[in-house]
Design a protein around this motif. Structure first.
Motif, short mmCIF file in Angstrom:
data_model
loop_
_atom_site.label_atom_id
_atom_site.label_comp_id
_atom_site.label_asym_id
_atom_site.label_seq_id
_atom_site.Cartn_x
_atom_site.Cartn_y
_atom_site.Cartn_z
N VAL A 125 0.88 -1.17 0.00
CA VAL A 125 0.00 0.00 0.00
C VAL A 125 0.91 1.22 0.00
O VAL A 125 1.67 1.43 0.95
CB VAL A 125 -0.93 0.01 1.22
CG1 VAL A 125 -1.81 1.25 1.20
CG2 VAL A 125 -1.79 -1.26 1.25
N LEU A 126 0.86 2.00 -1.06
CA LEU A 126 1.79 3.10 -1.24
C LEU A 126 1.36 4.33 -0.44
O LEU A 126 0.17 4.60 -0.29
CB LEU A 126 1.94 3.45 -2.71
CG LEU A 126 2.45 2.29 -3.59
CD1 LEU A 126 2.70 2.78 -5.01
CD2 LEU A 126 3.71 1.66 -3.01
N GLY A 127 2.34 5.06 0.03
CA GLY A 127 2.08 6.22 0.88
C GLY A 127 1.58 7.42 0.10
O GLY A 127 1.58 7.45 -1.13
N GLY A 128 1.17 8.44 0.84
CA GLY A 128 0.65 9.66 0.23
C GLY A 128 0.25 10.64 1.31
O GLY A 128 0.55 10.45 2.50
N GLY A 129 -0.44 11.68 0.90
CA GLY A 129 -0.84 12.71 1.83
C GLY A 129 -2.34 12.80 1.99
O GLY A 129 -3.10 12.16 1.26
N TYR A 130 -2.76 13.58 2.98
CA TYR A 130 -4.18 13.81 3.24
C TYR A 130 -4.90 12.47 3.46
O TYR A 130 -4.52 11.70 4.34
CB TYR A 130 -4.79 14.64 2.13
CG TYR A 130 -4.19 16.03 2.04
CD1 TYR A 130 -4.68 17.07 2.80
CD2 TYR A 130 -3.10 16.28 1.20
CE1 TYR A 130 -4.12 18.36 2.73
CE2 TYR A 130 -2.53 17.55 1.14
CZ TYR A 130 -3.04 18.58 1.91
OH TYR A 130 -2.47 19.83 1.85
N ARG A 131 -5.92 12.15 2.66
CA ARG A 131 -6.70 10.93 2.85
C ARG A 131 -6.15 9.75 2.05
O ARG A 131 -6.68 8.63 2.14
CB ARG A 131 -8.15 11.17 2.44
CG ARG A 131 -8.88 12.20 3.29
CD ARG A 131 -10.24 12.54 2.70
NE ARG A 131 -11.14 11.39 2.66
CZ ARG A 131 -11.80 11.00 1.57
NH1 ARG A 131 -11.64 11.62 0.43
NH2 ARG A 131 -12.62 9.96 1.64
N ARG A 171 -3.04 18.49 8.49
CA ARG A 171 -3.26 17.95 9.83
C ARG A 171 -4.73 17.71 10.17
O ARG A 171 -5.07 16.64 10.72
CB ARG A 171 -2.61 18.86 10.89
CG ARG A 171 -2.59 18.26 12.29
CD ARG A 171 -1.77 19.12 13.23
NE ARG A 171 -0.43 19.33 12.73
CZ ARG A 171 0.56 18.46 12.85
NH1 ARG A 171 0.34 17.31 13.47
NH2 ARG A 171 1.76 18.73 12.38
N PRO A 172 -5.65 18.64 9.88
CA PRO A 172 -7.06 18.37 10.22
C PRO A 172 -7.61 17.12 9.55
O PRO A 172 -8.42 16.40 10.15
CB PRO A 172 -7.78 19.63 9.73
CG PRO A 172 -6.74 20.69 9.75
CD PRO A 172 -5.47 20.00 9.36
N VAL A 173 -7.16 16.84 8.33
CA VAL A 173 -7.59 15.62 7.64
C VAL A 173 -6.97 14.40 8.30
O VAL A 173 -7.64 13.40 8.55
CB VAL A 173 -7.20 15.69 6.15
CG1 VAL A 173 -7.60 14.39 5.44
CG2 VAL A 173 -7.85 16.89 5.47
N ALA A 174 -5.70 14.48 8.62
CA ALA A 174 -4.99 13.36 9.21
C ALA A 174 -5.54 12.99 10.58
O ALA A 174 -5.59 11.80 10.94
CB ALA A 174 -3.50 13.68 9.32
N GLU A 175 -5.97 13.97 11.35
CA GLU A 175 -6.45 13.71 12.70
C GLU A 175 -7.68 12.80 12.71
O GLU A 175 -7.96 12.14 13.72
CB GLU A 175 -6.79 15.02 13.40
CG GLU A 175 -5.57 15.80 13.87
CD GLU A 175 -4.81 15.08 14.97
OE1 GLU A 175 -5.46 14.49 15.85
OE2 GLU A 175 -3.56 15.09 14.94
N ARG A 176 -8.40 12.73 11.62
CA ARG A 176 -9.61 11.91 11.57
C ARG A 176 -9.31 10.42 11.57
O ARG A 176 -10.15 9.61 11.98
CB ARG A 176 -10.43 12.27 10.33
CG ARG A 176 -10.89 13.72 10.29
CD ARG A 176 -11.51 14.06 8.95
NE ARG A 176 -11.71 15.50 8.81
CZ ARG A 176 -11.98 16.10 7.65
NH1 ARG A 176 -12.08 15.37 6.54
NH2 ARG A 176 -12.14 17.41 7.59
N TYR A 177 -8.12 10.03 11.09
CA TYR A 177 -7.80 8.59 11.07
C TYR A 177 -6.42 8.28 11.66
O TYR A 177 -6.13 7.11 11.95
CB TYR A 177 -7.90 8.03 9.65
CG TYR A 177 -6.84 8.52 8.68
CD1 TYR A 177 -5.66 7.81 8.50
CD2 TYR A 177 -7.03 9.67 7.93
CE1 TYR A 177 -4.69 8.25 7.61
CE2 TYR A 177 -6.08 10.12 7.03
CZ TYR A 177 -4.91 9.40 6.87
OH TYR A 177 -3.95 9.84 5.98
#
Length: 364
Positions: A125-131, A171-177
């Motif tokens: 599973v390749l990395g990335g940003g946000y969701r 950060r606000p997107v990341a905090e959700r998961y």
């Protein structure tokens, strides 16, 4: 590709300065490919002139040069670095945007395609940003539900810091998961936990360090240009073994160091670290899971970093635009077309070195 490049063929391409990716250089043995066929020496010279391999490489270099002038919205000035989410916009009209979208789909950047096989030995599973980490993990879980055997699952991340763009902070997107995550490695840990219920049994520094607060003394690029400008975090390698609800180890999350100081690690770096850890072999099937717009360039990277040195079969799949992961505007599609062209050229250069190592030397 011919039609897409033809849409931007008004200029002559300018001088051959600044068209490569940031801080990238071509090996010296490629210089002759920009000359007439009669001037080619060495492994690209055949009885009838330039070999088919040499002609293919030259064609890709010419295509990359043309595309770099028209498709680059991340580093249009050839010097400043931007993440994909920070790319600039163009003033295309609606008809042009529709045409670009159609051609990009023909090149494999839009509509998703199912995996070719029902079983794989390894899944990345390749990395990335946000969701992106969350959605890619969700897609891997969906493939498994549909009957695809994933084998050992690894999540490939990096120490890339979360984007602090005032217009679109990550950060606000990341905090959700992935609450508390500070980098892409943390996002991959959060995605594995949120979608598959996998938990890290600890985090280890593969480089042998105990902290990332100082540059790693084993970092292979510590003497390279711009090494002193590279964040210390980018010089370390980490791994977090993952366990399921029964405590069985079923995979890992990896964080690669960068090979391109002073910038963050890229897909190629994460694939290289995984390959060194997993030691794939000929006969194994490796599935890469990403977003469809990145499938072409990441497939070329996988062929270069996994298939060429190890012989394992690689296949890259992604989910389509209906998942809402990345923009589907013309600028984004053109940018990732350029990414694919560059990755194809790197693959061909690497393949040439494998086929004729003595003639091409060990540099570049």
């Amino acid at each position: 590709m011919v039609e897409l490049l033809g849409m931007f063929a008004d200029g002559d391409g300018g001088e051959m300065v600044g068209w490569l990716h940031l801080n990238e250089e071509l090996p010296g043995w490629l210089d002759g490919l920009f000359q007439d066929a009669e001037g080619i020496d060495g492994p690209f010279q055949g009885a009838e002139g330039i070999t088919a391999q040499g002609e293919l490489l030259r064609h890709v270099l010419v295509v990359e040069r043309a595309a770099a002038g028209a498709f680059n919205f991340r580093t249009p000035d050839g010097s400043s670095y931007r993440e994909r989410s920070q790319a600039v916009s163009a003033d295309f009209d609606d008809a042009t945007r529709e045409r670009i979208a159609r051609l990009a789909d023909e090149l494999g950047l839009v509509e998703a395609r199912e995996p070719r096989f029902r079983a794989y030995d390894k899944t990345l599973v390749l990395g990335g940003g946000y969701r992106s980490p969350l959605l890619r993990t969700k897609y891997a879980a969906l493939l498994r539900e549909r009957g695809t055997q994933l084998g050992e699952v690894s999540f490939l991340g990096s120490p890339r810091f979360l984007i602090e763009d005032a217009a679109r902070p990550e950060r606000p997107v990341a905090e959700r998961y992935a609450p508390g995550a500070t980098d892409e490695f943390g996002l991959m840990l959060g995605a594995a936990r949120a979608e598959l219920g996998l938990r890290a049994s600890g985090i280890e520094f593969l480089c042998g360090c105990t902290s990332d607060s100082e540059p790693c003394p084993k970092w292979p690029y510590r003497e390279a240009e711009n090494a002193d400008r590279t964040p210390a975090e980018f010089t370390h390698e980490r791994r977090a073994p993952l366990t399921n609800e029964t405590g069985e180890m079923v995979g890992s999350v990896l964080s690669a160091c960068t090979s391109r100081p002073p910038y963050r690690p890229d897909t190629s770096d994460t694939l290289g670290l995984w390959a060194r850890c997993a030691e794939p072999r000929a006969g194994q099937r490796v599935l890469l899971v990403t977003t469809q717009v990145f499938v072409p360039f990441q497939q070329f990277d996988a062929l270069r970093r996994i298939y060429l040195p190890y012989g394992a079969e690689v296949e890259t799949v992604g989910f389509g635009p209906e998942w809402g992961d990345r923009p589907q505007n013309a600028e984004y599609l053109l940018q990732e077309t350029l990414s694919a062209i560059r990755s194809a050229r790197r693959l061909l250069v690497a393949a040439a070195k494998v086929l004729a190592p003595g003639a091409l030397g060990s540099t570049g």
